[in-house]
Design a protein around this motif. Structure first.
Motif, PDB file in Angstrom:
ATOM      1  N   HIS A 157       0.829  -1.206   0.000  1.00  0.00           N
ATOM      2  CA  HIS A 157       0.000   0.000   0.000  1.00  0.00           C
ATOM      3  C   HIS A 157       0.863   1.256   0.000  1.00  0.00           C
ATOM      4  O   HIS A 157       0.610   2.219  -0.741  1.00  0.00           O
ATOM      5  CB  HIS A 157      -0.929   0.004   1.223  1.00  0.00           C
ATOM      6  CG  HIS A 157      -1.738   1.244   1.355  1.00  0.00           C
ATOM      7  ND1 HIS A 157      -1.384   2.291   2.184  1.00  0.00           N
ATOM      8  CD2 HIS A 157      -2.886   1.627   0.728  1.00  0.00           C
ATOM      9  CE1 HIS A 157      -2.277   3.258   2.084  1.00  0.00           C
ATOM     10  NE2 HIS A 157      -3.207   2.879   1.207  1.00  0.00           N
ATOM     11  N   VAL A 200       2.456   1.647  -3.598  1.00  0.00           N
ATOM     12  CA  VAL A 200       1.498   2.047  -4.626  1.00  0.00           C
ATOM     13  C   VAL A 200       1.050   3.490  -4.427  1.00  0.00           C
ATOM     14  O   VAL A 200       0.902   4.256  -5.381  1.00  0.00           O
ATOM     15  CB  VAL A 200       0.294   1.088  -4.639  1.00  0.00           C
ATOM     16  CG1 VAL A 200      -0.785   1.583  -5.590  1.00  0.00           C
ATOM     17  CG2 VAL A 200       0.733  -0.319  -5.040  1.00  0.00           C
ATOM     18  N   GLU A 201       0.868   3.882  -3.165  1.00  0.00           N
ATOM     19  CA  GLU A 201       0.455   5.267  -2.901  1.00  0.00           C
ATOM     20  C   GLU A 201       1.555   6.252  -3.281  1.00  0.00           C
ATOM     21  O   GLU A 201       1.304   7.296  -3.886  1.00  0.00           O
ATOM     22  CB  GLU A 201       0.087   5.438  -1.425  1.00  0.00           C
ATOM     23  CG  GLU A 201      -0.455   6.825  -1.102  1.00  0.00           C
ATOM     24  CD  GLU A 201      -0.776   7.010   0.364  1.00  0.00           C
ATOM     25  OE1 GLU A 201      -1.063   8.147   0.757  1.00  0.00           O
ATOM     26  OE2 GLU A 201      -0.696   6.016   1.113  1.00  0.00           O
ATOM     27  N   ASP A 251      -9.118   7.988  -4.534  1.00  0.00           N
ATOM     28  CA  ASP A 251      -7.755   8.233  -4.062  1.00  0.00           C
ATOM     29  C   ASP A 251      -7.740   8.599  -2.581  1.00  0.00           C
ATOM     30  O   ASP A 251      -6.879   8.148  -1.818  1.00  0.00           O
ATOM     31  CB  ASP A 251      -7.111   9.355  -4.878  1.00  0.00           C
ATOM     32  CG  ASP A 251      -6.809   8.936  -6.306  1.00  0.00           C
ATOM     33  OD1 ASP A 251      -6.772   7.712  -6.555  1.00  0.00           O
ATOM     34  OD2 ASP A 251      -6.619   9.820  -7.150  1.00  0.00           O
ATOM     35  N   PHE A 275      -8.412   5.477  -0.602  1.00  0.00           N
ATOM     36  CA  PHE A 275      -7.229   4.610  -0.652  1.00  0.00           C
ATOM     37  C   PHE A 275      -6.163   5.127   0.308  1.00  0.00           C
ATOM     38  O   PHE A 275      -5.529   4.352   1.032  1.00  0.00           O
ATOM     39  CB  PHE A 275      -6.698   4.563  -2.086  1.00  0.00           C
ATOM     40  CG  PHE A 275      -5.578   3.577  -2.296  1.00  0.00           C
ATOM     41  CD1 PHE A 275      -5.838   2.229  -2.464  1.00  0.00           C
ATOM     42  CD2 PHE A 275      -4.254   3.998  -2.331  1.00  0.00           C
ATOM     43  CE1 PHE A 275      -4.809   1.314  -2.671  1.00  0.00           C
ATOM     44  CE2 PHE A 275      -3.220   3.099  -2.526  1.00  0.00           C
ATOM     45  CZ  PHE A 275      -3.507   1.755  -2.695  1.00  0.00           C
ATOM     46  N   ARG A 276      -5.961   6.433   0.313  1.00  0.00           N
ATOM     47  CA  ARG A 276      -4.956   7.037   1.192  1.00  0.00           C
ATOM     48  C   ARG A 276      -5.323   6.843   2.659  1.00  0.00           C
ATOM     49  O   ARG A 276      -4.478   6.621   3.512  1.00  0.00           O
ATOM     50  CB  ARG A 276      -4.823   8.527   0.855  1.00  0.00           C
ATOM     51  CG  ARG A 276      -3.722   9.247   1.584  1.00  0.00           C
ATOM     52  CD  ARG A 276      -3.441  10.614   0.973  1.00  0.00           C
ATOM     53  NE  ARG A 276      -4.648  11.421   0.834  1.00  0.00           N
ATOM     54  CZ  ARG A 276      -5.255  11.691  -0.328  1.00  0.00           C
ATOM     55  NH1 ARG A 276      -4.765  11.208  -1.457  1.00  0.00           N
ATOM     56  NH2 ARG A 276      -6.344  12.438  -0.376  1.00  0.00           N
ATOM     57  N   TYR A 284     -13.382   3.585  -7.427  1.00  0.00           N
ATOM     58  CA  TYR A 284     -12.566   3.239  -8.592  1.00  0.00           C
ATOM     59  C   TYR A 284     -13.398   2.486  -9.629  1.00  0.00           C
ATOM     60  O   TYR A 284     -13.195   2.646 -10.838  1.00  0.00           O
ATOM     61  CB  TYR A 284     -11.356   2.404  -8.172  1.00  0.00           C
ATOM     62  CG  TYR A 284     -10.280   3.194  -7.465  1.00  0.00           C
ATOM     63  CD1 TYR A 284      -9.996   4.502  -7.837  1.00  0.00           C
ATOM     64  CD2 TYR A 284      -9.545   2.631  -6.427  1.00  0.00           C
ATOM     65  CE1 TYR A 284      -8.998   5.225  -7.190  1.00  0.00           C
ATOM     66  CE2 TYR A 284      -8.550   3.347  -5.768  1.00  0.00           C
ATOM     67  CZ  TYR A 284      -8.281   4.640  -6.152  1.00  0.00           C
ATOM     68  OH  TYR A 284      -7.297   5.357  -5.519  1.00  0.00           O
ATOM     69  N   THR A 342      -2.781   2.600 -12.956  1.00  0.00           N
ATOM     70  CA  THR A 342      -2.693   2.884 -11.517  1.00  0.00           C
ATOM     71  C   THR A 342      -4.018   2.601 -10.828  1.00  0.00           C
ATOM     72  O   THR A 342      -4.053   2.066  -9.712  1.00  0.00           O
ATOM     73  CB  THR A 342      -2.282   4.352 -11.296  1.00  0.00           C
ATOM     74  OG1 THR A 342      -1.019   4.575 -11.909  1.00  0.00           O
ATOM     75  CG2 THR A 342      -2.174   4.668  -9.820  1.00  0.00           C
ATOM     76  N   ARG A 347      -4.480   0.012  -7.796  1.00  0.00           N
ATOM     77  CA  ARG A 347      -5.033   0.405  -6.487  1.00  0.00           C
ATOM     78  C   ARG A 347      -6.280  -0.411  -6.150  1.00  0.00           C
ATOM     79  O   ARG A 347      -6.459  -0.817  -5.001  1.00  0.00           O
ATOM     80  CB  ARG A 347      -5.342   1.903  -6.497  1.00  0.00           C
ATOM     81  CG  ARG A 347      -4.080   2.763  -6.534  1.00  0.00           C
ATOM     82  CD  ARG A 347      -4.385   4.229  -6.382  1.00  0.00           C
ATOM     83  NE  ARG A 347      -3.144   4.992  -6.203  1.00  0.00           N
ATOM     84  CZ  ARG A 347      -3.061   6.178  -5.625  1.00  0.00           C
ATOM     85  NH1 ARG A 347      -4.146   6.751  -5.148  1.00  0.00           N
ATOM     86  NH2 ARG A 347      -1.898   6.789  -5.507  1.00  0.00           N
ATOM     87  N   SER A 357      -6.853  -3.062  -3.067  1.00  0.00           N
ATOM     88  CA  SER A 357      -8.044  -2.921  -2.219  1.00  0.00           C
ATOM     89  C   SER A 357      -8.823  -4.223  -2.167  1.00  0.00           C
ATOM     90  O   SER A 357      -9.325  -4.631  -1.107  1.00  0.00           O
ATOM     91  CB  SER A 357      -8.925  -1.787  -2.749  1.00  0.00           C
ATOM     92  OG  SER A 357      -8.227  -0.557  -2.745  1.00  0.00           O
TER      93      SER A 357
END
Length: 504
Positions: free
Chosen positions: A354, A357-358, A392, A395-396, A407, A420, A424, A428
């Motif tokens: 994670h 990817v972030e 986003d 996800f963050r 998404y 991307t 992500r 998830s």
């Protein structure tokens, strides 16, 4: 060389005058086929979509064969969903108009399974598309190692191994009713993961619908082919003789010139100076005699594959030494240490994934932001952009269920394609214990950008979660080998992926 040269000339000259002496035949009725590729799946008919995905849309960077007007049928490397590497030959649209003929020919070749072959795994026949699928051989061709070597020439013992393995492959095919091989040459001999030589199965298929195509220089074609335009079992033996000359000389000498050199006793021109001291008088004489027998102008005077195996077997040296050792290649079976990210994947540390990817952000999607900016005046595009931004943010903040939902909204609009976003959402899905969905997204990310290794890592973790550990190890091993060859440090993956995607 490691023998008295005048004696060597006399011995070869005496042999050449006795060319009508038959090559001894093998007394066994049949090979025991103890080296057949029994671990391979049966012949399979693929869909065009499967092969398109496996080759990332037949991407240019996946082309592994020379191509052009004289060789319009392109070969691509690819990878199936189970991580198996494949070679895909895509014929031009004018080839094989008869669907039944193509399928019959492919299925027949697909029944062969032997460790001396790069075996045919399947085919595809949809609309005008005609494709063959074979085992992928990653270590180049005999032509590359013999004619275009960079560090050192191929050793004599390895050249003999190539000759014997090739003869065994031809004998196996003959015993199985496939005596014809179209356009046998140094480009048709491939090297597998362990650097063992294998014969490409593609040459067992006709080059065209009538079998008359012959792509090599006519100076190397069998005399009878020039008269009839047909390949016969004896024609294959003739081509094998030209390969023996290649192995002995390290050069691609036309057979007529080679026979003239033998008659004129000008043998230094036929032997590779790089082999000095590596073989004896008898070994050189026997190989040259065998090549001369294969190149006889009368087809009936040439030896058959069984005789070739019989003649070459006693010449073998260092038979217990692995091929990669003879080629002075480091042990390819030894597992290289994984990168720090690879180790994290192996232990299913999704927190590290994670973070990576972030941090990568959207450097891989430079065009996406630009294209969106021209379409933001529509409400639909504004909603799409908002879905991405909300995804986003979720996800963050590690709200992965919301990230999946947002998404998915972005992806379903279908206006933009973002690797991307797929990466992500894949992660998830993993965190929400949905490995099948995660694997699908990881594969989709790699289809969009084949060189992005984060997609490979996500595939590996998804496969581990699905209990497919062997396939996961293959994904990690292959990705690690790519990084080793590229010379990247174990901790440089974030910066490297950014560079690739900026250029992609």
């Amino acid at each position: 060389m490691g023998c008295n040269f005048s004696k060597y000339i006399a011995c070869c000259w005496s042999t050449e005058k006795q060319q009508d002496r038959p090559v001894p035949e093998v007394q066994d009725d049949e090979n025991e086929d103890n080296n057949e590729g029994s671990d391979l799946l049966p012949f399979h008919e693929f869909t065009f979509g499967q092969l398109k995905n496996a080759t990332s849309g037949f991407a240019v960077e996946n082309i592994v064969s020379e191509h052009g007007e004289k060789a319009p049928n392109v070969v691509y490397k690819g990878k199936l969903e189970n991580q198996m590497r494949i070679a895909v030959k895509r014929f031009n649209r004018s080839a094989w108009p008869d669907v039944l003929q193509f399928l019959t020919e492919a299925r027949s070749v697909g029944q062969l399974r032997n460790q001396r072959l790069a075996n045919l795994l399947g085919c595809c026949c949809e609309g005008e598309e005609r494709l063959l699928v074979a085992e992928y051989m990653p270590n180049d061709t005999l032509a590359k190692h013999l004619f275009h070597w960079e560090t050192q020439p191929m050793k004599w013992a390895m050249r003999l191994r190539v000759a014997l393995h090739l003869a065994q492959a031809l004998e196996y095919c003959t015993n199985k009713g496939r005596a014809l091989y179209h356009d046998l040459n140094a480009y048709r001999v491939l090297f597998d993961d362990e650097y063992n030589p294998r014969l490409s199965c593609f040459g067992l298929m006709k080059n065209s619908r009538d079998g008359k195509s012959y792509s090599t220089n006519l100076a190397f074609t069998p005399p009878e082919y020039l008269r009839t335009g047909r390949v016969t079992p004896e024609s294959v033996t003739y081509s094998f003789g030209t390969l023996l000359l290649d192995l002995l000389s390290g050069k691609h000498i036309p057979p007529s010139h080679a026979l003239e050199l033998i008659r004129n006793r000008n043998l230094p021109m036929l032997t590779d100076s790089c082999l000095e001291g590596q073989f004896t008088n008898d070994e050189g004489t026997e190989l040259l005699r065998l090549a001369s027998r294969c190149l006889q102008s009368e087809p009936r005077e040439r030896p058959n594959p069984k005789s070739l195996v019989t003649a070459l077997t006693p010449l073998m040296k260092d038979s217990e030494v692995p091929s990669h050792v003879l080629m002075d290649i480091p042990d390819v079976s030894a597992a290289a240490p994984l990168s720090s990210l690879g180790e994290a994947c192996q232990r299913m540390d999704l927190t590290v994934l994670h973070e990576v990817v972030e941090k990568l952000g959207y450097k891989d999607d430079d065009g996406t932001e630009t294209e969106l900016s021209f379409q933001m005046w529509t409400n639909q595009m504004q909603d799409t952009l908002n879905s991405k931004k909300k995804g986003d943010a979720a996800f963050r903040q590690k709200d992965f269920k919301t990230a999946i939902h947002r998404y998915t909204q972005f992806i379903e609009v279908g206006t933009m394609v973002s690797p991307t976003i797929y990466a992500r959402r894949s992660l998830s899905y993993l965190i929400n214990n949905m490995p099948e969905e995660a694997l699908t997204d990881a594969l989709q990310a790699q289809i969009i950008c084949p060189v992005w290794h984060i997609a490979s890592y996500l595939q590996a973790v998804s496969l581990i979660a699905l209990g497919r550990d062997r396939e996961a190890r293959m994904a990690l091993k292959e990705d690690n080998s790519h990084r080793t060859h590229a010379g990247f440090s174990m901790f440089g993956y974030i910066a490297w992926d950014r560079v690739v995607y900026t250029c992609a």
